[in-house]
Design an enzyme around this catalytic site. Sequence first.
Site, PDB file in Angstrom:
ATOM      1  N   GLY A 109      36.896  45.376  44.937  1.00 48.48           N
ATOM      2  CA  GLY A 109      36.857  44.230  44.028  1.00 48.48           C
ATOM      3  C   GLY A 109      38.217  43.889  43.455  1.00 48.48           C
ATOM      4  N   CYS A 110      39.299  44.564  43.897  1.00 51.36           N
ATOM      5  CA  CYS A 110      40.594  44.343  43.237  1.00 51.36           C
ATOM      6  C   CYS A 110      41.710  43.920  44.198  1.00 51.36           C
ATOM      7  CB  CYS A 110      40.996  45.601  42.478  1.00 51.36           C
ATOM      8  SG  CYS A 110      39.737  46.131  41.306  1.00 51.36           S
ATOM      9  N   LEU A 111      42.149  44.844  45.073  1.00 53.27           N
ATOM     10  CA  LEU A 111      43.339  44.550  45.886  1.00 53.27           C
ATOM     11  C   LEU A 111      43.224  43.241  46.671  1.00 53.27           C
ATOM     12  CD1 LEU A 111      44.537  47.179  44.954  1.00 53.27           C
ATOM     13  CD2 LEU A 111      44.888  47.857  47.330  1.00 53.27           C
ATOM     14  N   ASP A 143      43.153  40.206  44.152  1.00 53.58           N
ATOM     15  CA  ASP A 143      44.351  40.136  43.307  1.00 53.58           C
ATOM     16  C   ASP A 143      45.570  39.680  44.116  1.00 53.58           C
ATOM     17  OD1 ASP A 143      42.816  40.941  41.229  1.00 53.58           O
ATOM     18  OD2 ASP A 143      43.571  42.991  41.139  1.00 53.58           O
TER      19      ASP A 143
END
Length: 440
Positions: free
Chosen positions: A262-264, A267
């Site tokens: 859910g991030c890299l 983002d």
Amino acid sequence: MQISVLGTGYLGATHAACLAAGGHTVIGVDTDPLRLELLRHGRAPFHEPGLDELLRSGVDSGRLRFTDDLDEVVDADVHFLCVGTPQVADGDGADLSVLHAVVEALAPRLDKPCLVVGKSTVPVGTAADLRGRLQRLAPAGTGVGVAWNPEFLREGRAVRDSLEPDRLVFGVDSDLDNQLLREVYADLVRRGAPVFRTDPATAELAKVSANAMLAARISLVNLLAEVCEASDADVSDLTAILGADPRIGSDFLSPGLGYGGGCLPKDTRAFVARARELGVVESSQLLASVDDVNTRQRTRTVELAGALVDLTAGPRVAVLGGAFKAGSDDVRDSPALAVASALRCRGAQVVVHDPQAGDNVRRTHPELEVCATAHDAVRGAELVLVLTEWSEFAALDPVDLGRIAARRVVVDGRLVLDGDKWRAADWDFHALGRGTRGAA
Ligand code: UGA
């Protein structure tokens, strides 16, 4: 100190529990009734080692509680914004609609001086925008400050990362706000956590930049892996040699299927979108390529599978791994499931096993069959792919599995298997980043 934590996902639930462990009175706010019910009983709504114990002790002590009612947080001295900022549906930027909604609901309720602290991952400039919204919507003369205090915790190590952080970043406009944050984190500061004081914009950037650098490192190592494959060199030896250079270091040098979660991924894309908005167009192409190389690992794996078995004939294919990484049950943007779905679309009968993420795979990918054990998945399979780096998979016995597979063909998409052992057990062994050396 009285603290509210708005949003109780991975970030908010862990943060709330850690603040309560630090001696504060904490109230967590969320709109999801199921999540709130679990949290009130001291249970994390996801797999996170050590978090249940921390939540339970906070709830039992009376210092930690959860609500869906924003009216209950008005007495807090500090409000942490921990809501999700996913990728927008129609582009690469971050969707800040939930963040805006929370701030707009909170602002009119604030009737005493307090500090609103952003922890969510956001495009640079968000704090300045929120300050304007709060000034507009909070009752006149309330005295509401805005600061940014990004979080660098990793799923699967969230509690440890929060209680023993590499660094605390305080993006503040005043000594007063800085002092307030030092009080919030008093126990960590006392135990020597390094504190970086900066302005809110730099603090916002610190988080997205860290994730962009990690993503770039993984894509760079995957580029090296592809060249290794093409030149019959060995990427594991190569990364060991690179990692011995202290300027490079050995962390985050594992090649394979690439990054997910859910991030890299989101983002990195949001960073590029924001850089372009700010007029940084040519240079941001570097990070767009990082994303392309990452996506390419998934395509390469599907193509390799297609070269090893005739997918259109509907073979049974066992995918070992569903979570985006080992140690987590999170399947958001999971590279393993992206490959599993693509193989299914090409005609294979795909069965998935994951030590923790089975329920989430069933929920998000009802079209995929989920098996309770690796043995159940491999039984009758014509191809086995290892796509999440669980240590359980490294421990599998290839002789044992060879007896139940329909064909002994395996792809190690995470470089976790011992190729020699699998070849000795008569498996046709393939690994991303490793040429055919040793295959004879
Ligand atoms: C990441 C960052 O590491 C955290 O510092 C950050 O706080 C967090 O995002 C966030 O923004 O909230 P996380 O998403 O939990 O943490 O996962 P990582 O451990 O960074 O792994 C990301 C992906 O990279 C996984 O799919 C993993 O399998 C892959 N990876 C990791 C590799 O392919 N190679 C590596 O060498 C390391």
